[in-house]
Design a protein around this motif. Structure first.
Motif, short mmCIF file in Angstrom:
data_model
loop_
_atom_site.label_atom_id
_atom_site.label_comp_id
_atom_site.label_asym_id
_atom_site.label_seq_id
_atom_site.Cartn_x
_atom_site.Cartn_y
_atom_site.Cartn_z
N TRP A 1 -2.07 5.98 2.90
CA TRP A 1 -1.97 4.90 3.88
C TRP A 1 -3.26 4.73 4.64
O TRP A 1 -4.18 5.56 4.53
CB TRP A 1 -0.79 5.10 4.80
CG TRP A 1 -0.90 6.20 5.82
CD1 TRP A 1 -1.51 7.42 5.68
CD2 TRP A 1 -0.40 6.17 7.15
NE1 TRP A 1 -1.38 8.13 6.83
CE2 TRP A 1 -0.70 7.39 7.76
CE3 TRP A 1 0.31 5.23 7.88
CZ2 TRP A 1 -0.35 7.70 9.06
CZ3 TRP A 1 0.67 5.55 9.18
CH2 TRP A 1 0.35 6.76 9.76
N HIS B 1 -0.36 -0.44 6.25
CA HIS B 1 -0.47 -0.49 4.79
C HIS B 1 -0.28 0.90 4.19
O HIS B 1 -0.95 1.85 4.58
CB HIS B 1 -1.86 -1.01 4.37
CG HIS B 1 -2.09 -2.41 4.77
ND1 HIS B 1 -1.78 -3.47 3.95
CD2 HIS B 1 -2.61 -2.94 5.91
CE1 HIS B 1 -2.09 -4.60 4.57
NE2 HIS B 1 -2.61 -4.30 5.76
N CYS C 1 5.27 1.12 8.39
CA CYS C 1 4.38 0.38 7.50
C CYS C 1 5.05 -0.95 7.16
O CYS C 1 6.28 -1.03 7.08
CB CYS C 1 4.11 1.17 6.21
SG CYS C 1 3.14 2.65 6.48
N TRP D 1 3.59 -3.03 4.59
CA TRP D 1 3.22 -3.37 3.22
C TRP D 1 3.12 -2.11 2.39
O TRP D 1 2.58 -1.10 2.84
CB TRP D 1 1.87 -4.09 3.20
CG TRP D 1 1.87 -5.35 3.99
CD1 TRP D 1 1.40 -5.53 5.26
CD2 TRP D 1 2.39 -6.60 3.58
NE1 TRP D 1 1.60 -6.81 5.66
CE2 TRP D 1 2.21 -7.50 4.64
CE3 TRP D 1 3.00 -7.06 2.42
CZ2 TRP D 1 2.61 -8.84 4.58
CZ3 TRP D 1 3.40 -8.39 2.36
CH2 TRP D 1 3.20 -9.25 3.43
N HIS E 1 1.59 -1.16 -1.27
CA HIS E 1 0.74 -1.64 -2.36
C HIS E 1 0.85 -0.71 -3.56
O HIS E 1 1.10 0.49 -3.41
CB HIS E 1 -0.74 -1.66 -1.92
CG HIS E 1 -1.00 -2.44 -0.69
ND1 HIS E 1 -1.45 -3.73 -0.72
CD2 HIS E 1 -0.90 -2.10 0.63
CE1 HIS E 1 -1.62 -4.17 0.52
NE2 HIS E 1 -1.30 -3.20 1.35
#
Length: 131
Positions: free
Chosen positions: A61, A66, A100, A102, A104
């Motif tokens: 992270w 993110h 968080c 998002w 990815h």
């Protein structure tokens, strides 16, 4: 046999090296996974069956909103049985709990069905610079 999933679960470096070697098709290394993960990760998920490490995913992270899925791996003999999907779902749940916004992931093209269909990721435009 019951498979358990544990956030920030304990593991042995040699066992995780062996799982990576099995999953990614390379010789087992001597990585200090414990040091690496404690230093750089929000957390990780360990999947175990009868005490044996059969799956793993790292959640890196940015210290903010993110999070990133890295090193998703499942032992050869447990693939296509929902273990990877459960690892990623647990990682997403815990990243969400850490506030968080998002999650990815990047991956090789042959893994598109796993990440998009099984795990629910959405396609997006991204860039990559080989260093």
């Amino acid at each position: 046999m019951t498979i358990t999933y544990e956030w920030r679960g304990e593991f042995d470096n040699a066992a995780l090296d062996a799982l990576h070697a099995d999953g990614f098709g390379h010789p087992a290394g001597r990585t200090d996974w414990r040091e690496r993960l404690h230093r750089h990760s929000l957390g990780w998920v360990c999947a175990r069956e009868d005490g044996a490490l059969i799956g793993f995913v790292n959640v890196g992270w940015d210290g903010g909103v993110h999070a990133f899925i890295l090193d998703t791996v499942v032992a050869e003999h447990r693939r296509a049985k929902g273990v990877g999907t459960a690892l990623v779902a647990t990682a997403a749940e815990r990243a969400r709990a850490a506030r968080c916004q998002w999650l990815h992931v990047d991956f090789e093209d042959h893994l598109r069905p796993f990440y998009f269909d099984a795990c629910g990721f959405q396609e997006t435009t991204a860039g990559l610079l080989a260093l």
